[in-house]
Design a protein around this motif. Structure first.
Motif, PDB file in Angstrom:
ATOM      1  N   GLU A   1       0.727  -1.185   0.144  1.00 16.63           N
ATOM      2  CA  GLU A   1       0.046   0.308   0.263  1.00 16.63           C
ATOM      3  C   GLU A   1       1.226   1.719   0.026  1.00 16.63           C
ATOM      4  N   PRO A   2       0.977   2.285  -1.292  1.00 21.37           N
ATOM      5  CA  PRO A   2       2.009   3.089  -1.486  1.00 21.37           C
ATOM      6  C   PRO A   2       1.187   4.610  -0.408  1.00 21.37           C
ATOM      7  N   LEU A   3       0.062   4.356   0.445  1.00 19.73           N
ATOM      8  CA  LEU A   3      -0.145   5.190   1.504  1.00 19.73           C
ATOM      9  C   LEU A   3      -0.126   5.215   2.097  1.00 19.73           C
TER      10      LEU A   3
ATOM     11  N   ARG B   1     -12.384   9.430  -2.793  1.00 23.85           N
ATOM     12  CA  ARG B   1     -13.051   9.283  -3.651  1.00 23.85           C
ATOM     13  C   ARG B   1     -13.225   7.689  -2.691  1.00 23.85           C
ATOM     14  N   ASN B   2     -12.269   6.859  -2.453  1.00 25.25           N
ATOM     15  CA  ASN B   2     -11.690   6.008  -2.094  1.00 25.25           C
ATOM     16  C   ASN B   2     -11.867   5.430   0.238  1.00 25.25           C
ATOM     17  N   PRO B   3     -12.525   4.527  -0.128  1.00 25.61           N
ATOM     18  CA  PRO B   3     -12.868   4.349   1.152  1.00 25.61           C
ATOM     19  C   PRO B   3     -11.277   4.636   1.709  1.00 25.61           C
ATOM     20  N   ARG B   4     -10.348   3.862   1.337  1.00 26.24           N
ATOM     21  CA  ARG B   4      -8.968   3.428   1.846  1.00 26.24           C
ATOM     22  C   ARG B   4      -8.061   4.542   1.383  1.00 26.24           C
ATOM     23  N   CYS B   5      -8.816   5.769   2.394  1.00 24.75           N
ATOM     24  CA  CYS B   5      -7.146   7.217   1.490  1.00 24.75           C
ATOM     25  C   CYS B   5      -6.553   7.031   2.412  1.00 24.75           C
TER      26      CYS B   5
END
Length: 182
Positions: free
Chosen positions: A28-30, A120-124
């Motif tokens: 996960e890059p975030l 607009r992504n649930p895993r922001c």
């Protein structure tokens, strides 16, 4: 200082899986940026029952993130009450291990999440940073792990094994105008 700054207690590790689930097959890059925001106190959290609301300001952007958690089923609350001594001030990793050995699932279940960012992504990024901030709070105060799932703060749900969740939206056609506006 613990080796891992997030989830160094058994109670926090359960919650760390909200940000770092084991079922992910690619990196996960975030996550590094989210950890950095939480590490540098960039997340201001407000906890109200089973809802975590966070405000994150980065540069010129501001976001509000909501995490809604399901409550424990009644059977889980009763099993935990029988396991935890009434005069317990702090929850140790041994109590966590005893609960898991007794077959009690302490893993949090996310009922819903919402963020005001453009992703607009649930895993922001903001949701992940909020998860890390909550994990850090739980590592400091393990009772929060149970309270966020309705152990002490709400009355036990009815005699069902299903977790209680509050609907996020009410369909407009479900409202009766005569009683709503009257």
């Amino acid at each position: 200082m613990p080796d891992n700054e997030f989830g160094y207690t058994a109670w926090g590790r359960d919650w760390l899986r909200l940000a770092e689930p084991l079922r992910l097959t690619k990196p996960e890059p975030l996550l590094p940026r989210a950890r950095s925001i939480a590490r540098n106190n960039g997340v201001r959290t407000e906890i109200e029952g089973t809802v975590v609301r966070s405000h994150i300001h980065r540069g010129t952007e501001a976001s509000v993130t909501h995490l809604e958690l399901t409550t424990f089923p009644r059977t889980t609350i009763e099993a935990l009450a029988a396991l935890l001594p009434a005069d317990t001030l702090t929850l140790s990793d041994d109590l966590h291990a005893a609960a898991v050995a007794a077959g009690i699932s302490l893993t949090p279940i996310l009922a819903g999440s919402d963020c005001s960012c453009r992703a607009r992504n649930p895993r922001c990024l903001h949701m992940l940073a909020t998860c890390y901030a909550v994990v850090r709070l739980i590592d400091e105060t393990p009772w929060l792990a149970l309270d966020l799932q309705g152990y002490r703060s709400t009355p036990p749900p009815p005699d069902t094994d299903m977790p209680v969740s509050i609907p996020r939206w009410t369909p407009i056609d479900a409202l009766d105008p005569a009683t709503y506006f009257g």
